[in-house]
Write a protein that holds these residues in place. Structure first.
Motif, PDB file in Angstrom:
ATOM      1  N   ASP B  66      53.485  31.968  41.656  1.00  0.00           N
ATOM      2  CA  ASP B  66      52.588  32.614  42.831  1.00  0.00           C
ATOM      3  C   ASP B  66      52.922  32.331  44.342  1.00  0.00           C
ATOM      4  O   ASP B  66      52.631  32.596  45.167  1.00  0.00           O
ATOM      5  N   ASP B  67      53.936  30.443  44.033  1.00  0.00           N
ATOM      6  CA  ASP B  67      54.005  29.889  45.227  1.00  0.00           C
ATOM      7  C   ASP B  67      54.978  30.573  45.872  1.00  0.00           C
ATOM      8  O   ASP B  67      55.575  29.384  46.627  1.00  0.00           O
ATOM      9  N   ALA B  68      56.182  31.082  45.255  1.00  0.00           N
ATOM     10  CA  ALA B  68      57.338  31.629  46.038  1.00  0.00           C
ATOM     11  C   ALA B  68      57.425  32.052  47.320  1.00  0.00           C
ATOM     12  O   ALA B  68      56.426  32.669  47.850  1.00  0.00           O
ATOM     13  N   SER B  69      58.559  31.146  48.229  1.00  0.00           N
ATOM     14  CA  SER B  69      58.519  31.990  49.427  1.00  0.00           C
ATOM     15  C   SER B  69      58.582  33.278  50.063  1.00  0.00           C
ATOM     16  O   SER B  69      59.036  33.544  48.406  1.00  0.00           O
ATOM     17  N   LEU B  70      58.867  33.940  51.039  1.00  0.00           N
ATOM     18  CA  LEU B  70      59.348  35.414  51.421  1.00  0.00           C
ATOM     19  C   LEU B  70      61.045  35.232  51.033  1.00  0.00           C
ATOM     20  O   LEU B  70      60.689  36.570  50.377  1.00  0.00           O
ATOM     21  N   THR B  73      60.819  36.419  47.581  1.00  0.00           N
ATOM     22  CA  THR B  73      61.348  38.041  46.605  1.00  0.00           C
ATOM     23  C   THR B  73      61.909  38.473  47.403  1.00  0.00           C
ATOM     24  O   THR B  73      62.381  39.362  46.601  1.00  0.00           O
ATOM     25  N   PRO B 122      46.665  40.533  39.447  1.00  0.00           N
ATOM     26  CA  PRO B 122      45.858  40.163  41.405  1.00  0.00           C
ATOM     27  C   PRO B 122      44.116  40.560  40.285  1.00  0.00           C
ATOM     28  O   PRO B 122      43.288  39.579  40.798  1.00  0.00           O
ATOM     29  N   LYS B 123      44.302  41.605  39.754  1.00  0.00           N
ATOM     30  CA  LYS B 123      42.988  41.764  39.552  1.00  0.00           C
ATOM     31  C   LYS B 123      42.300  41.027  38.607  1.00  0.00           C
ATOM     32  O   LYS B 123      40.479  40.271  38.587  1.00  0.00           O
ATOM     33  N   LEU B 125      43.038  37.685  37.930  1.00  0.00           N
ATOM     34  CA  LEU B 125      42.479  36.983  38.960  1.00  0.00           C
ATOM     35  C   LEU B 125      41.674  35.943  39.515  1.00  0.00           C
ATOM     36  O   LEU B 125      41.522  35.360  39.495  1.00  0.00           O
ATOM     37  N   ALA B 126      42.032  37.742  40.145  1.00  0.00           N
ATOM     38  CA  ALA B 126      40.142  37.737  41.153  1.00  0.00           C
ATOM     39  C   ALA B 126      39.139  37.638  40.672  1.00  0.00           C
ATOM     40  O   ALA B 126      38.056  36.755  40.793  1.00  0.00           O
ATOM     41  N   GLN B 128      39.042  36.067  37.577  1.00  0.00           N
ATOM     42  CA  GLN B 128      38.560  34.865  37.111  1.00  0.00           C
ATOM     43  C   GLN B 128      38.124  33.510  38.180  1.00  0.00           C
ATOM     44  O   GLN B 128      36.923  33.291  37.522  1.00  0.00           O
ATOM     45  N   ILE B 129      38.626  33.796  38.866  1.00  0.00           N
ATOM     46  CA  ILE B 129      37.791  33.337  40.674  1.00  0.00           C
ATOM     47  C   ILE B 129      36.888  33.222  40.609  1.00  0.00           C
ATOM     48  O   ILE B 129      35.736  32.885  40.995  1.00  0.00           O
ATOM     49  N   ASN B 130      36.145  35.341  40.588  1.00  0.00           N
ATOM     50  CA  ASN B 130      34.807  35.411  40.658  1.00  0.00           C
ATOM     51  C   ASN B 130      33.772  34.609  39.876  1.00  0.00           C
ATOM     52  O   ASN B 130      32.710  34.394  40.123  1.00  0.00           O
ATOM     53  N   ARG B 132      34.214  31.929  37.921  1.00  0.00           N
ATOM     54  CA  ARG B 132      34.013  30.679  38.773  1.00  0.00           C
ATOM     55  C   ARG B 132      32.918  29.963  39.669  1.00  0.00           C
ATOM     56  O   ARG B 132      32.119  29.440  39.677  1.00  0.00           O
TER      57      ARG B 132
END
Lengths: 144, 143
Positions: B66-70, B73, B122-123, B125-126, B128-130, B132
Motif C-alpha cells: 500500500d505504501d509503495a512509492s510512485l 508503481t 479499496p472498497k 478496506l474502506a 473495514q475502516i468504516n 472501526r
C-alpha cells in the motif's frame, strides 16, 4: 487490568498513578494521551484563542501558513505543520497527506478515491484526500 | 509477511482459474455452437493452461504494498506491459498464430478481472475502516 478512579482527599492535587508490571503499547499510549497538551493556542483576526485539541477537525498547511479547522471556524497557528503534528496526540491525529493532519475522531466515513487514495468525509461534511503513501498509517491507526 | 503474500497468491490463482474457465467455455462455444469457424483448431488443455499462466503472471507484477512509492508503481507498470507484450507475442508464436482470438479474449478477461479487483480491494478496506469508525463512535458515546 483494574481501573480505579477515586475522589482526591481534601487539599490533595489531582493526579494519575499508573501501576503496571509491563509497559505495554496500550499503557504507553495512555501515558502519551494523558501527557499530551489538551489545548492549542490559535489566532483569528489578531486575537489569540485557547482551543481544546478535541475540537480540532483538521490542520492544514497552505502557503507556509498553518490553519486549524474546527467545525465552523478557521484559525491560524503560529507553528509549522510538523510542529503542530508533534504537539498533537499520535493516537488521535493522523497525517493524511503532505499538507493535512486529521482528527480521526472527526471522521464520519472513508471511501475509495481512485489511484490507491481514499476520501475521508468529516462529521461537518468536509472531504479530505488520504494520499496513497498514508493509507498504511490510516489502516494502522484503526487497528487493521 | 504472509498476510501480504497470501491475498496476492489467492488473487493470481483466482485469475488463473477464471481465465481457464473462460477459455474452456469459449472453446466449446466456438466449436459447438458457432458454425463456419471450423478452420479454428481446438485448444488442448495444456495449451489452455499455458495461456492462463501467460495471462496471469504479468498481473502478479502489479501487486504491491500500500505504501509503495510512485517510482516503484511506475517501474511495476512498465515491467507489466513489457512482460504482457512478450506473452502476447510469444503465445501465438507457440500456437503457430492460429489462436490470436483466444489470446486476445484471455487478455481482455485478465484486464477486466484486474480492474474489478482493483475496484474491490479499496472498497473492502474502506468498509473495514468504516466499521472501526462506527465502533470508535460507539465507545465515545458510552456512559
Amino acid at each position: 487490568m483494574r481501573v480505579i478512579i477515586r475522589d482526591p482527599i481534601k487539599d490533595e492535587e489531582d493526579s494519575i498513578t499508573i501501576c503496571v508490571r509491563n509497559m505495554t503499547e496500550n499503557v504507553l499510549r495512555a501515558i502519551n494521551l494523558i501527557k499530551s497538551p489538551s489545548q492549542l493556542t490559535v489566532y483569528s483576526n489578531n486575537n489569540a484563542y485557547i482551543l481544546p485539541i478535541a475540537d480540532i477537525f483538521y490542520v492544514e498547511s497552505v502557503d507556509l501558513k498553518t490553519f486549524v479547522y474546527t467545525e465552523n471556524t478557521i484559525y491560524q497557528a503560529k507553528q509549522k505543520l510538523y510542529e503542530v503534528e508533534s504537539i498533537l496526540n499520535d493516537s488521535e491525529f493522523l497525517r493524511i497527506n503532505r499538507q493535512t493532519i486529521i482528527n480521526i475522531r472527526r471522521i464520519q466515513n472513508v471511501s475509495p478515491a481512485g489511484g490507491g487514495r481514499f476520501q475521508a468525509t468529516l462529521t461537518n461534511g468536509e472531504k479530505l484526500i488520504v494520499s496513497r503513501q498514508n493509507v498504511s498509517a490510516l489502516k494502522e491507526i484503526f487497528g487493521l | 509477511m504472509l498476510t501480504k503474500v497470501w491475498p496476492t497468491i489467492k488473487f493470481i490463482f483466482t485469475l488463473f482459474c477464471s481465465i481457464t474457465t473462460v477459455q474452456i467455455i469459449m472453446n466449446v462455444v466456438i466449436h459447438s455452437l458457432i458454425r463456419g469457424l471450423e478452420s479454428m483448431p481446438y485448444l488442448y488443455m495444456q495449451q489452455i493452461l499455458l495461456l492462463s499462466a501467460g495471462s496471469s503472471i504479468p498481473t502478479f507484477i502489479l501487486m504491491q504494498r500500500d505504501d509503495a512509492s510512485l517510482l516503484e508503481t511506475w517501474i511495476r507498470k512498465v515491467l507489466h506491459f513489457i512482460v504482457t507484450i512478450a506473452a502476447i507475442i510469444a503465445l501465438p508464436t507457440y500456437f503457430d498464430w492460429n489462436n490470436q482470438f483466444a489470446i486476445v479474449i484471455s487478455f481482455i478477461v485478465v484486464y477486466i478481472a484486474a480492474l474489478i479487483m482493483w475496484e474491490m480491494q479499496p472498497k473492502r478496506l474502506a468498509n473495514q475502516i468504516n466499521e472501526r469508525i462506527v465502533e470508535i463512535n460507539k465507545e465515545k458515546f458510552k456512559p
